[in-house]
Structures are given as C-alpha cells and as structure tokens.
Design a protein around this motif. Structure first.
Motif, short mmCIF file in Angstrom:
data_model
loop_
_atom_site.label_atom_id
_atom_site.label_comp_id
_atom_site.label_asym_id
_atom_site.label_seq_id
_atom_site.Cartn_x
_atom_site.Cartn_y
_atom_site.Cartn_z
N ASN A 32 0.83 -1.20 0.00
CA ASN A 32 0.00 0.00 0.00
C ASN A 32 0.88 1.26 0.00
N TYR A 33 2.08 1.16 -0.60
CA TYR A 33 3.02 2.27 -0.61
C TYR A 33 2.74 3.21 -1.78
N ALA A 34 2.45 4.45 -1.47
CA ALA A 34 2.28 5.45 -2.52
C ALA A 34 3.58 5.61 -3.29
N ILE A 35 3.49 5.80 -4.55
CA ILE A 35 4.61 5.93 -5.49
C ILE A 35 5.78 5.00 -5.14
N TYR A 36 5.38 3.76 -4.84
CA TYR A 36 6.34 2.65 -4.64
C TYR A 36 7.34 2.92 -3.51
N GLY A 37 6.94 3.73 -2.56
CA GLY A 37 7.79 3.99 -1.40
C GLY A 37 8.79 5.12 -1.60
N TYR A 38 8.66 5.86 -2.68
CA TYR A 38 9.56 7.00 -2.90
C TYR A 38 9.03 8.23 -2.17
N ASP A 39 9.95 9.11 -1.80
CA ASP A 39 9.64 10.32 -1.05
C ASP A 39 9.14 11.39 -2.00
N THR A 40 7.85 11.68 -1.94
CA THR A 40 7.26 12.65 -2.87
C THR A 40 7.80 14.07 -2.66
N VAL A 41 8.16 14.42 -1.45
CA VAL A 41 8.70 15.76 -1.18
C VAL A 41 10.09 15.92 -1.82
N ALA A 63 -3.36 5.48 1.44
CA ALA A 63 -2.06 4.93 1.08
C ALA A 63 -1.02 5.30 2.12
N GLU A 64 0.03 4.51 2.18
CA GLU A 64 1.15 4.79 3.09
C GLU A 64 2.25 5.49 2.30
N TRP A 65 2.59 6.69 2.73
CA TRP A 65 3.61 7.50 2.07
C TRP A 65 4.90 7.38 2.87
N HIS A 66 6.02 7.14 2.19
CA HIS A 66 7.33 7.01 2.84
C HIS A 66 8.16 8.26 2.55
N PHE A 67 9.00 8.60 3.52
CA PHE A 67 9.82 9.80 3.40
C PHE A 67 11.25 9.50 3.80
#
Length: 148
Positions: A32-41, A63-67
C-alpha cells in the motif's frame, strides 16, 4: 413492466459504479506504498527520486507514504496536496487517455509547482511535447476513474 425494470436496473447500476472505481493513489499490487515507497517531497527539494524510509511514514488518502526524512514527512503532512503527485501517482500521459498505469519514479516533471509522473522516460518525453493538452485531458478524466 419493462419500463419499471429498466428504471430499477439503471438505479442499481448507478449505485454500483462507484464500487468499480479504482484507488485514488497508485500503490502497485503487493503493498500500500504510494509511489512505490519514494519520497514525494524529495522530487521538489532534491529534484530526483529518493527512496523513502519505511520507518518515516504518513497515511493519506488510503495509502502509506514514505519519506527520507522526518522534515519531508512533516512538510507533506502540513500540505499533502502541494506535494502529492497529480493523478494519485498514476502515469500522467496514460491518465490523459483514461488509463490507470504505473510509473517509473525517474520519469517525472515538476510543472507549475505540481509533480507529474510517467510510465517511462520515453513516455515522459512524449507527454512533455504537449503538456497543456494532456494535463487538461487528465484533469477531466482522473476524478471519473478513481474513488475520490
């Protein structure tokens, strides 16, 4: 009697359509990783794709967003619409044609303060050739294809 059945069928289909909509955020198949776990910021602050840390996350729009840092997570939490990719992270070019397609995190464009992702660098090149038209088309189609 046929008229009543037609009306009932139409009403049933009307209520069923939202159930057929896809997720508003592209997360791939196996997590459930947004943009495959990439840091959108990081696309904005470092102008490149940076893998996020699984321990630094925030949930938004299902979704789960990773940073890559807590600072980036906090920037996203303060204004997710500013940093989230357009069309939920689906390929912007494909979205202009009404298709929900995954992305290559290295195929991105920041245009007028918004992040657009594409399926590949060759697709990104085509998308950039007529961004204004593709954005207008995708803007109209995205809300009809996903469950916002």
């Amino acid at each position: 009697m046929k008229f009543v059945k037609s009306i009932l069928l139409s009403v049933a289909l009307l209520f069923a359509l939202p159930a057929l909509a896809d997720d508003p955020i592209e997360t791939g198949t196996f997590n459930n990783y947004a943009i495959y776990g990439y840091d959108t910021v990081a696309f904005f602050t470092e102008n490149k794709a940076v893998k996020g840390n699984k321990k630094i996350t925030h949930e938004w729009r299902g979704a789960e967003w990773h940073f890559s840092s807590e600072a980036n997570r906090d920037m996203f939490k303060a204004d997710p619409v500013k940093y989230a990719p357009q069309y939920g992270g689906y390929c912007a070019y494909a979205m202009s044609d009404g298709r929900l397609v995954g992305i290559d995190e290295d195929a991105f464009t920041i245009h007028e303060g918004k992040l657009y992702l594409n399926y590949s660098k060759s697709v990104m090149k085509e998308w950039r050739s007529n961004m204004a038209q593709f954005i207008a088309e995708a803007d109209a189609l995205y809300p009809t294809l996903v469950d916002l």
